[in-house]
Design an enzyme around this catalytic site. Structure first.
Site, PDB file in Angstrom:
ATOM      1  N   HIS A  83       0.850  -1.191   0.000  1.00 15.70           N
ATOM      2  CA  HIS A  83       0.000   0.000   0.000  1.00 15.70           C
ATOM      3  C   HIS A  83       0.881   1.235   0.000  1.00 15.70           C
ATOM      4  O   HIS A  83       1.942   1.236   0.609  1.00 15.70           O
ATOM      5  CB  HIS A  83      -0.897   0.012   1.243  1.00 15.70           C
ATOM      6  CG  HIS A  83      -2.049   0.958   1.117  1.00 15.70           C
ATOM      7  ND1 HIS A  83      -1.930   2.283   1.429  1.00 15.70           N
ATOM      8  CD2 HIS A  83      -3.315   0.762   0.686  1.00 15.70           C
ATOM      9  CE1 HIS A  83      -3.090   2.868   1.190  1.00 15.70           C
ATOM     10  NE2 HIS A  83      -3.947   1.979   0.750  1.00 15.70           N
ATOM     11  N   ASP A 133      -8.030  -5.009  -0.255  1.00 13.43           N
ATOM     12  CA  ASP A 133      -8.530  -5.665  -1.457  1.00 13.43           C
ATOM     13  C   ASP A 133      -8.308  -7.163  -1.457  1.00 13.43           C
ATOM     14  O   ASP A 133      -9.017  -7.901  -2.137  1.00 13.43           O
ATOM     15  CB  ASP A 133      -7.835  -5.074  -2.703  1.00 13.43           C
ATOM     16  CG  ASP A 133      -8.305  -3.672  -2.944  1.00 13.43           C
ATOM     17  OD1 ASP A 133      -9.503  -3.443  -2.837  1.00 13.43           O
ATOM     18  OD2 ASP A 133      -7.453  -2.801  -3.203  1.00 13.43           O
TER      19      ASP A 133
HETATM   20  N1  ACO Z   1       4.338  -7.272  -5.225  1.00 14.08           N
HETATM   21  C1  ACO Z   1       5.686  -7.290  -5.323  1.00 14.08           C
HETATM   22  N2  ACO Z   1       6.491  -6.265  -4.972  1.00 14.08           N
HETATM   23  C2  ACO Z   1       5.892  -5.159  -4.513  1.00 14.08           C
HETATM   24  C3  ACO Z   1       4.482  -5.057  -4.385  1.00 14.08           C
HETATM   25  C4  ACO Z   1       3.704  -6.159  -4.756  1.00 14.08           C
HETATM   26  N3  ACO Z   1       2.374  -6.114  -4.646  1.00 14.08           N
HETATM   27  N4  ACO Z   1       4.167  -3.829  -3.901  1.00 14.08           N
HETATM   28  C5  ACO Z   1       5.329  -3.180  -3.726  1.00 14.08           C
HETATM   29  N5  ACO Z   1       6.384  -3.988  -4.093  1.00 14.08           N
HETATM   30  C6  ACO Z   1       7.813  -3.659  -3.983  1.00 14.08           C
HETATM   31  C7  ACO Z   1       8.268  -2.654  -5.027  1.00 14.08           C
HETATM   32  O1  ACO Z   1       8.693  -3.300  -6.196  1.00 14.08           O
HETATM   33  C8  ACO Z   1       9.364  -1.952  -4.293  1.00 14.08           C
HETATM   34  O2  ACO Z   1      10.484  -2.796  -4.276  1.00 14.08           O
HETATM   35  P1  ACO Z   1      11.974  -2.153  -4.310  1.00 14.08           P
HETATM   36  O3  ACO Z   1      12.083  -1.310  -3.062  1.00 14.08           O
HETATM   37  O4  ACO Z   1      12.882  -3.327  -4.317  1.00 14.08           O
HETATM   38  O5  ACO Z   1      12.045  -1.325  -5.561  1.00 14.08           O
HETATM   39  C9  ACO Z   1       8.877  -1.891  -2.848  1.00 14.08           C
HETATM   40  O6  ACO Z   1       7.997  -3.031  -2.715  1.00 14.08           O
HETATM   41  C10 ACO Z   1       8.137  -0.611  -2.508  1.00 14.08           C
HETATM   42  O7  ACO Z   1       7.032  -0.484  -3.366  1.00 14.08           O
HETATM   43  P2  ACO Z   1       6.564   0.851  -4.079  1.00 14.08           P
HETATM   44  O8  ACO Z   1       6.270   0.555  -5.516  1.00 14.08           O
HETATM   45  O9  ACO Z   1       7.499   1.971  -3.761  1.00 14.08           O
HETATM   46  O10 ACO Z   1       5.218   1.103  -3.316  1.00 14.08           O
HETATM   47  P3  ACO Z   1       4.159   2.129  -3.759  1.00 14.08           P
HETATM   48  O11 ACO Z   1       3.760   2.827  -2.521  1.00 14.08           O
HETATM   49  O12 ACO Z   1       4.592   2.973  -4.892  1.00 14.08           O
HETATM   50  O13 ACO Z   1       3.009   1.175  -4.335  1.00 14.08           O
HETATM   51  C11 ACO Z   1       1.045  -0.090  -4.518  1.00 14.08           C
HETATM   52  C12 ACO Z   1       1.874   0.849  -3.629  1.00 14.08           C
HETATM   53  C13 ACO Z   1       0.753   0.572  -5.878  1.00 14.08           C
HETATM   54  C14 ACO Z   1      -0.293  -0.354  -3.822  1.00 14.08           C
HETATM   55  C15 ACO Z   1       1.836  -1.400  -4.723  1.00 14.08           C
HETATM   56  O14 ACO Z   1       2.126  -1.995  -3.467  1.00 14.08           O
HETATM   57  C16 ACO Z   1       1.076  -2.401  -5.615  1.00 14.08           C
HETATM   58  O15 ACO Z   1       1.146  -2.288  -6.842  1.00 14.08           O
HETATM   59  N6  ACO Z   1       0.347  -3.377  -4.999  1.00 14.08           N
HETATM   60  C17 ACO Z   1      -0.457  -4.300  -5.760  1.00 14.08           C
HETATM   61  C18 ACO Z   1      -1.747  -3.652  -6.202  1.00 14.08           C
HETATM   62  C19 ACO Z   1      -2.729  -3.470  -5.061  1.00 14.08           C
HETATM   63  O16 ACO Z   1      -2.963  -4.378  -4.285  1.00 14.08           O
HETATM   64  N7  ACO Z   1      -3.331  -2.270  -5.000  1.00 14.08           N
HETATM   65  C20 ACO Z   1      -4.343  -1.958  -3.999  1.00 14.08           C
HETATM   66  C21 ACO Z   1      -3.941  -0.827  -3.150  1.00 14.08           C
HETATM   67  S1  ACO Z   1      -5.100  -0.581  -1.876  1.00 14.08           S
HETATM   68  C22 ACO Z   1      -6.329   0.314  -2.560  1.00 14.08           C
HETATM   69  O17 ACO Z   1      -6.279   0.937  -3.584  1.00 14.08           O
HETATM   70  C23 ACO Z   1      -7.585   0.257  -1.787  1.00 14.08           C
END
Ligand code: ACO
Length: 436
Positions: A314, A371
């Site tokens: 998140h 979710d």
């Molecule tokens: N699977 C694998 N790796 C992940 C995931 C994931 N779901 N989420 C984050 N990471 C990793 C990133 O690749 C990053 O790795 P790094 O530091 O080695 O580069 C690290 O974790 C940090 O992630 P960010 O991308 O900086 O996190 P951000 O805050 O930008 O993204 C997001 C948040 C978009 C929700 C992301 O976690 C994601 O895409 N999750 C899956 C989609 C999802 O479940 N969305 C629902 C959100 S809740 C809502 O809208 C109600």
């Protein structure tokens, strides 16, 4: 809402080492949460813009509605914790709270419920509107179109400068979204639309309009209705996320509330936001079997692979998502009550356990988000995956409209107009087509 107060004692000094000039930027304090640096005069006084793609460090407004501490896993609405609200309140009480700032007393609650019930039917002409969509249209596509069309049906509540019209439009949106969402579902499965019933609660009525048919009423289980109501509460508002910011940005130009909510629905549709609960179920289907979990975990960790574990991580919560904790309990209740046995749901439980122990997810604080569990519950209740984001939009409409109302009455509100760091061509000589 008043102008935000400057914290008289605090300034942040910005020094331009090239010109040797410096500027003191005032610091503003909220009631809780990080202070903010007030950069409103930055461009006028220095000629600089700020650069913040994704607005990860930018406060776009002041708000009194929802507070999140992502590190501590805290979510409150108007000061009340999400745990208390889901335990003790109905969605209608939470909707009243978000809109009006206080929890209703019994008389206020009865009156609000009567008002919302009174507005649940949609204009009969709207039924024809549905027939213009393809039968296999995604219900989110229908939702965006029909909600946008509401301004043509309810033009008498589109004057945003009239507080009474604003409140009527707000009530209409909260009341009609379940009817519109259920109709989108009915249309896609080729069943007749089911009219709302005034003797049912908000959640019960939605289940009735979705699953009853003229030949047979849907038997509403109190456990399922309570879980539905909880899902609505847990999705009601979440501060300045992408869709809420979209609603505010659309509304900042003076657009009518129906158009603004349609824009919020569009923003919510994306898989990184509200579309994630649908994406979770699609991902589980793709994984297919428990034995494939390690392979998909490796894909999720591989930076060269676009695959991400949907329902994990998140932008704000770098701890347990408090909504996910509540929903996990609801998921267990619903699955036990309905006696559902579904290999995908077993797979979801296994995946959660394995990912929570995996170093990659632990180190990055990637926990299951709301979710992950909402998809599991909604599937067990019988909703097709294409309806998941629709339900999210239905519940979030209350938050969007509360935030929209707050924005309209904020004296510091201006039309939203972000700036940019331009990296394209400077002005160049025009080349006629035969010379290109
Ligand atoms: N699977 C694998 N790796 C992940 C995931 C994931 N779901 N989420 C984050 N990471 C990793 C990133 O690749 C990053 O790795 P790094 O530091 O080695 O580069 C690290 O974790 C940090 O992630 P960010 O991308 O900086 O996190 P951000 O805050 O930008 O993204 C997001 C948040 C978009 C929700 C992301 O976690 C994601 O895409 N999750 C899956 C989609 C999802 O479940 N969305 C629902 C959100 S809740 C809502 O809208 C109600």
């Amino acid at each position: 809402m008043a102008e935000p107060k400057e914290n008289n004692k605090k300034y942040v000094t910005l020094v331009d080492h090239q010109s040797g000039k410096s500027i003191d930027l005032p610091v503003l304090s909220g009631s809780i949460g990080p202070d903010v640096i007030d950069i409103r005069k930055l461009y006028a006084e220095t000629g600089y813009f700020t650069y913040d793609p994704g607005f990860t460090s930018t406060g776009s407004c002041q708000s009194e509605i929802t507070y999140i501490d992502g590190d501590a896993g805290i979510l409150t609405h108007r000061g009340y914790s999400i745990e208390d609200l889901t335990e003790h309140c109905t969605y209608m009480e939470v909707a009243y709270l978000l809109l009006n700032g206080e929890l209703p007393n019994q008389a206020e609650k009865d009156d609000f419920e009567r008002t919302i019930t009174y507005h649940t039917m949609v204009h009969e002409q709207l039924l024809n509107f549905y027939r213009g969509f393809r039968r296999d249209a995604h219900p989110m596509a229908i939702l965006v179109g029909v909600v946008g069309a509401l301004s043509s049906f309810y033009h008498d509540s589109t004057d945003i400068n009239d507080p009474t019209q604003r409140m009527i439009a707000s009530h209409r949106l909260i009341a009609k979204l379940p009817t519109i969402a259920a109709m989108a579902y009915k249309y896609s499965v080729g069943q007749p639309f089911i009219y709302p019933r005034n003797d049912l609660t908000y959640a019960e009525d939605f289940l009735h309009m979705t699953f009853s048919v003229p030949a047979e009423d849907y038997q509403i289980s109190p456990t399922v209705a309570r879980a539905m109501d909880r899902i609505f509460i847990l999705h009601a508002d979440h501060e300045q996320n992408a869709s809420t910011s979209t609603v505010r940005l659309a509304g900042s130009s003076g657009a009518n509330p129906f158009a603004c909510i349609a824009s919020g629905i569009s923003s919510l549709w994306g898989p990184a936001h509200g579309g994630a609960n649908e994406a979770v179920l699609n991902m589980l289907a793709e994984i297919g079997h428990k034995k494939n979990i390690p392979e998909f975990l490796e894909k999720a960790k591989d930076k060269n692979d676009p695959f991400r574990l949907m329902g994990f991580g998140h932008r704000v919560y770098k701890n347990h998502d408090p909504r996910a904790k509540v929903l996990k309990k609801s998921a267990d209740d619903v699955l036990n009550e309905l006696g559902v046995s579904d290999p995908l749901l077993d797979l979801a439980r296994e995946l959660e356990q394995i990912a929570l122990k995996d170093d990659y997810f632990v180190e990055r604080k990637l926990f299951p988000n709301v979710d992950f569990y909402s998809g599991v519950i909604l599937k067990a209740i019988g909703f097709p995956t294409s309806m998941f984001t629709v339900l999210f939009a239905l519940a979030r409409t209350t938050g969007w409209i509360a935030q929209w109302n707050e924005m309209i009455t904020d004296p510091t509100q201006k039309i939203g107009r972000p700036r940019q760091l331009f990296t394209g061509h400077g002005e160049r000589a025009f080349v006629p087509i035969d010379k290109r």
